[in-house]
Enzyme design. Structure first.
Site, PDB file in Angstrom:
ATOM      1  N   GLY A  18       0.870  -1.205  -0.077  1.00 19.86           N
ATOM      2  CA  GLY A  18      -0.115  -0.038  -0.067  1.00 19.86           C
ATOM      3  C   GLY A  18       0.897   1.283  -0.117  1.00 19.86           C
ATOM      4  O   GLY A  18       0.424   2.517  -0.857  1.00 19.86           O
ATOM      5  N   TYR A  69     -13.406   5.196   7.071  1.00 19.93           N
ATOM      6  CA  TYR A  69     -14.040   4.446   5.968  1.00 19.93           C
ATOM      7  C   TYR A  69     -15.159   5.856   5.677  1.00 19.93           C
ATOM      8  O   TYR A  69     -15.654   5.678   4.339  1.00 19.93           O
ATOM      9  CB  TYR A  69     -14.675   3.430   6.537  1.00 19.93           C
ATOM     10  CG  TYR A  69     -13.664   2.184   6.646  1.00 19.93           C
ATOM     11  CD1 TYR A  69     -13.477   1.427   5.435  1.00 19.93           C
ATOM     12  CD2 TYR A  69     -13.079   1.704   7.816  1.00 19.93           C
ATOM     13  CE1 TYR A  69     -12.288   0.685   5.342  1.00 19.93           C
ATOM     14  CE2 TYR A  69     -12.112   0.833   7.756  1.00 19.93           C
ATOM     15  CZ  TYR A  69     -11.812   0.093   6.600  1.00 19.93           C
ATOM     16  OH  TYR A  69     -10.829  -0.785   6.510  1.00 19.93           O
ATOM     17  N   GLY A  83      -4.166  -6.806   4.769  1.00 20.64           N
ATOM     18  CA  GLY A  83      -4.280  -8.299   5.149  1.00 20.64           C
ATOM     19  C   GLY A  83      -3.136  -8.984   5.306  1.00 20.64           C
ATOM     20  O   GLY A  83      -2.002  -8.293   5.281  1.00 20.64           O
ATOM     21  N   ARG A  92       0.244 -18.185  -1.861  1.00 18.76           N
ATOM     22  CA  ARG A  92      -0.734 -17.139  -1.821  1.00 18.76           C
ATOM     23  C   ARG A  92      -1.968 -17.886  -1.315  1.00 18.76           C
ATOM     24  O   ARG A  92      -2.598 -17.049  -0.646  1.00 18.76           O
ATOM     25  CB  ARG A  92      -0.841 -16.597  -3.294  1.00 18.76           C
ATOM     26  CG  ARG A  92       0.391 -15.740  -3.792  1.00 18.76           C
ATOM     27  CD  ARG A  92       0.108 -15.367  -4.938  1.00 18.76           C
ATOM     28  NE  ARG A  92       1.250 -14.753  -5.915  1.00 18.76           N
ATOM     29  CZ  ARG A  92       2.211 -15.167  -6.346  1.00 18.76           C
ATOM     30  NH1 ARG A  92       2.366 -16.652  -6.369  1.00 18.76           N
ATOM     31  NH2 ARG A  92       3.213 -14.451  -6.978  1.00 18.76           N
ATOM     32  N   ASP A 152       2.526 -10.234 -13.086  1.00 18.20           N
ATOM     33  CA  ASP A 152       3.215 -11.555 -13.904  1.00 18.20           C
ATOM     34  C   ASP A 152       3.624 -11.255 -15.046  1.00 18.20           C
ATOM     35  O   ASP A 152       4.704 -11.594 -15.734  1.00 18.20           O
ATOM     36  CB  ASP A 152       2.467 -12.745 -13.678  1.00 18.20           C
ATOM     37  CG  ASP A 152       1.796 -12.892 -12.235  1.00 18.20           C
ATOM     38  OD1 ASP A 152       2.192 -13.624 -11.332  1.00 18.20           O
ATOM     39  OD2 ASP A 152       0.725 -12.010 -11.979  1.00 18.20           O
ATOM     40  N   THR A 153       2.690 -10.474 -15.975  1.00 17.04           N
ATOM     41  CA  THR A 153       3.009 -10.274 -17.225  1.00 17.04           C
ATOM     42  C   THR A 153       4.122  -9.251 -17.526  1.00 17.04           C
ATOM     43  O   THR A 153       5.052  -9.286 -18.177  1.00 17.04           O
ATOM     44  CB  THR A 153       1.517  -9.409 -17.871  1.00 17.04           C
ATOM     45  OG1 THR A 153       0.536 -10.559 -18.024  1.00 17.04           O
ATOM     46  CG2 THR A 153       1.772  -8.849 -19.266  1.00 17.04           C
ATOM     47  N   THR A 232       7.338  -8.481  -1.399  1.00 19.68           N
ATOM     48  CA  THR A 232       7.328  -7.750  -3.210  1.00 19.68           C
ATOM     49  C   THR A 232       6.469  -6.630  -2.860  1.00 19.68           C
ATOM     50  O   THR A 232       5.413  -6.808  -2.504  1.00 19.68           O
ATOM     51  CB  THR A 232       7.286  -8.798  -4.001  1.00 19.68           C
ATOM     52  OG1 THR A 232       5.793  -8.650  -4.436  1.00 19.68           O
ATOM     53  CG2 THR A 232       7.539 -10.317  -3.660  1.00 19.68           C
TER      54      THR A 232
HETATM   55  N1  LIG Z   1      -1.549  -8.805  -6.327  1.00 22.97           N
HETATM   56  C1  LIG Z   1      -0.177  -8.759  -6.042  1.00 22.97           C
HETATM   57  O1  LIG Z   1       0.345  -8.878  -7.331  1.00 22.97           O
HETATM   58  C2  LIG Z   1       0.751  -8.650  -4.736  1.00 22.97           C
HETATM   59  C3  LIG Z   1      -0.273  -8.767  -3.643  1.00 22.97           C
HETATM   60  N2  LIG Z   1       0.413  -8.964  -2.442  1.00 22.97           N
HETATM   61  C4  LIG Z   1      -0.329  -9.085  -1.390  1.00 22.97           C
HETATM   62  O2  LIG Z   1      -0.820  -7.754  -0.733  1.00 22.97           O
HETATM   63  C5  LIG Z   1      -1.044  -7.964   0.634  1.00 22.97           C
HETATM   64  C6  LIG Z   1      -0.164  -6.837   1.180  1.00 22.97           C
HETATM   65  O3  LIG Z   1       1.146  -7.170   1.470  1.00 22.97           O
HETATM   66  P1  LIG Z   1       2.127  -6.206   2.261  1.00 22.97           P
HETATM   67  O4  LIG Z   1       1.723  -4.986   1.830  1.00 22.97           O
HETATM   68  O5  LIG Z   1       3.344  -6.784   1.767  1.00 22.97           O
HETATM   69  O6  LIG Z   1       1.640  -6.738   3.707  1.00 22.97           O
HETATM   70  P2  LIG Z   1       2.037  -5.659   4.960  1.00 22.97           P
HETATM   71  O7  LIG Z   1       1.789  -6.814   6.199  1.00 22.97           O
HETATM   72  O8  LIG Z   1       3.228  -5.035   4.685  1.00 22.97           O
HETATM   73  O9  LIG Z   1       0.990  -4.722   5.060  1.00 22.97           O
HETATM   74  C7  LIG Z   1      -0.731  -5.216   5.199  1.00 22.97           C
HETATM   75  C8  LIG Z   1      -1.220  -4.036   6.047  1.00 22.97           C
HETATM   76  O10 LIG Z   1      -2.539  -4.523   6.122  1.00 22.97           O
HETATM   77  C9  LIG Z   1      -3.082  -3.812   7.395  1.00 22.97           C
HETATM   78  N3  LIG Z   1      -4.362  -4.611   7.883  1.00 22.97           N
HETATM   79  C10 LIG Z   1      -4.387  -5.637   8.296  1.00 22.97           C
HETATM   80  N4  LIG Z   1      -5.679  -6.025   8.385  1.00 22.97           N
HETATM   81  C11 LIG Z   1      -6.341  -4.686   8.088  1.00 22.97           C
HETATM   82  C12 LIG Z   1      -7.788  -4.201   8.643  1.00 22.97           C
HETATM   83  N5  LIG Z   1      -8.663  -4.812   8.932  1.00 22.97           N
HETATM   84  N6  LIG Z   1      -7.989  -3.086   8.255  1.00 22.97           N
HETATM   85  C13 LIG Z   1      -6.962  -2.194   7.609  1.00 22.97           C
HETATM   86  N7  LIG Z   1      -5.750  -2.501   7.638  1.00 22.97           N
HETATM   87  C14 LIG Z   1      -5.485  -3.861   7.859  1.00 22.97           C
HETATM   88  C15 LIG Z   1      -1.934  -4.100   8.419  1.00 22.97           C
HETATM   89  O11 LIG Z   1      -1.737  -2.938   9.293  1.00 22.97           O
HETATM   90  C16 LIG Z   1      -0.659  -3.778   7.288  1.00 22.97           C
HETATM   91  O12 LIG Z   1      -0.310  -2.488   7.540  1.00 22.97           O
HETATM   92  C17 LIG Z   1      -0.542  -9.444   0.835  1.00 22.97           C
HETATM   93  O13 LIG Z   1      -1.760 -10.085   0.860  1.00 22.97           O
HETATM   94  C18 LIG Z   1       0.374  -9.728  -0.175  1.00 22.97           C
HETATM   95  O14 LIG Z   1       0.352 -11.264  -0.480  1.00 22.97           O
HETATM   96  C19 LIG Z   1       1.875  -8.561  -2.517  1.00 22.97           C
HETATM   97  C20 LIG Z   1       2.592  -8.477  -3.485  1.00 22.97           C
HETATM   98  C21 LIG Z   1       1.901  -8.588  -4.877  1.00 22.97           C
HETATM   99  C1  LIG Z   2       3.493 -11.547  -3.473  1.00 23.56           C
HETATM  100  C2  LIG Z   2       3.115 -11.732  -4.814  1.00 23.56           C
HETATM  101  O1  LIG Z   2       1.898 -11.913  -5.073  1.00 23.56           O
HETATM  102  C3  LIG Z   2       3.931 -11.234  -5.933  1.00 23.56           C
HETATM  103  O2  LIG Z   2       5.126 -10.505  -5.764  1.00 23.56           O
HETATM  104  O3  LIG Z   2       3.435 -11.869  -6.929  1.00 23.56           O
END
Ligand SMILES: NC(=O)C1=CN([C@@H]2O[C@H](COP(=O)(O)OP(=O)(O)OC[C@H]3O[C@@H](n4cnc5c(N)ncnc54)[C@H](O)[C@@H]3O)[C@@H](O)[C@H]2O)C=CC1
Ligand SMILES: CC(=O)C(=O)O
Length: 315
Positions: A18, A69, A83, A92, A152-153, A232
């Site tokens: 974020g 919110y 999350g 994942r 991924d792309t 990542t």
């Molecule tokens: N779609 C993609 O390509 C990618 C997805 N991700 C995913 O993104 C997600 C976040 O990853 P990171 O930022 O590295 O994790 P992180 O642990 O650094 O950040 C997660 C944040 O969510 C907050 N959080 C948790 N529950 C909450 C709630 N109920 N309300 C508000 N905030 C809340 C936490 O306080 C924390 O700041 C993970 O699920 C990760 O797997 C990560 C990289 C690539």
């Molecule tokens: C963590 C993740 O989903 C990615 O880097 O592809």
């Protein structure tokens, strides 16, 4: 100018992903107002200060504030990166139960505000959480988008660009399916400046063996990065920024996102990574790229894997 005046984004989840997304928005100057929400309110206060100290050097002014919110009610886009994230060795899909629970409460809070914009989801497993967000929100399917295989792309095009020594913007190739272990490369449609990959490999047969390695490197990139630095975030932040720009600037651009399938590719009732046209209304349409027989079998497997996991949660 790539900026449209008067748009507002709310970011829920200010962790590694974020906060990197917030920084990329500021750097590219594509939104006017950003509100940040996280359980860790102290970190939000710190990041809001830090980001505001960069505004002077951004391409255009931007208001950045700690949010609640209630701020979602007139937001154009709410982006959810909140999350649990993978720990080394976790897939994942291991995150699904935990993150569906978190999403139920987050999406309910967003909708209680009166939100009527576009939801953009990054949290993993992103395809299933996008489906969950659609179910929990009651928003039309075209206004719920997952980051899908956008990252991924980008990884795929980067690696092919290195192999063929051209910019990744000149490589046309997609990863589709789950953002995860069952994703697939659409080799049959891959081309560089209109020259098919098949033709290029006939011209450079020594590269043939490298293609399998490229796919594996794409599929397993997250594991390698998580092993090396714990998470990542820059790559996905750029992907989320690209989707945001496509929406706010009404670009009608094709990106591989997690989109709802309603018969496309022979599947229904699932969100999964496919090429789709993105504009101010969200997903305008899913593009059905031709797949080889082998690619269709892999895509079917990927979809069925998603359905097998999500169905028990949404019976
Ligand atoms: N779609 C993609 O390509 C990618 C997805 N991700 C995913 O993104 C997600 C976040 O990853 P990171 O930022 O590295 O994790 P992180 O642990 O650094 O950040 C997660 C944040 O969510 C907050 N959080 C948790 N529950 C909450 C709630 N109920 N309300 C508000 N905030 C809340 C936490 O306080 C924390 O700041 C993970 O699920 C990760 O797997 C990560 C990289 C690539
Ligand atoms: C963590 C993740 O989903 C990615 O880097 O592809």
């Amino acid at each position: 100018m790539n900026k449209i005046k008067g748009n507002k984004i709310v970011l829920v989840g200010n962790g590694a992903v974020g906060s990197s997304y917030a920084f990329s928005l500021l750097n590219q100057g594509i939104c006017d107002e950003l509100y940040i929400i996280d359980l860790n309110e102290e970190r939000v206060i710190g990041d809001v200060m830090d980001l505001n100290h960069g505004v002077l050097y951004a391409p255009s002014p931007m208001k950045i504030k700690a949010g609640s919110y209630a701020d979602c009610h007139d937001a154009d886009i709410v982006v959810i990166c909140a999350g649990a994230a993978q720990k080394p060795g976790e897939t994942r899909l291991d995150l699904v139960g935990k993150n569906i629970k978190i999403f139920k409460s987050i999406v309910e809070e967003i909708m209680t505000s009166g939100f009527d914009g576009i939801l953009l989801i990054a949290t993993n497993p992103v395809d299933i959480l996008t489906y969950a967000s659609w179910k929990f929100s009651g928003l039309p399917k075209h206004r719920v988008i997952g980051s899908g295989t956008i990252l991924d792309t980008a990884r795929f095009r980067y690696l092919l660009s290195k192999e063929f020594d051209v910019a990744s913007s000149s490589v046309h190739a997609n990863i589709i399916g789950e953002h995860g272990d069952t994703e697939l490369a659409v080799w049959s449609g891959a081309n560089i400046a209109g020259v098919s990959l098949k033709r290029l490999l006939e011209m450079h047969p020594e590269k043939e063996d490298r293609m399998k390695d490229i796919y594996i490197n794409v599929r397993d990139a997250a594991y390698q990065i998580i092993e090396a630095k714990g998470a990542t975030y820059y790559g996905v932040a750029m992907g989320l920024m690209r989707i945001t720009k496509a929406i706010l600037s009404n670009q009608d651009v094709v990106l591989t996102v997690s989109a709802y399938l309603n018969g496309e590719y022979g599947h229904q009732d699932v969100y999964i990574g496919v090429p789709a046209v993105i504009n101010r209304n969200g997903i305008r349409e899913v593009i059905e790229s031709p797949l080889s027989e082998e690619e269709q079998i892999k895509f079917d497997y990927s979809v069925n894997t998603m359905k097998g996991i999500q169905t028990p949660f949404f019976k």
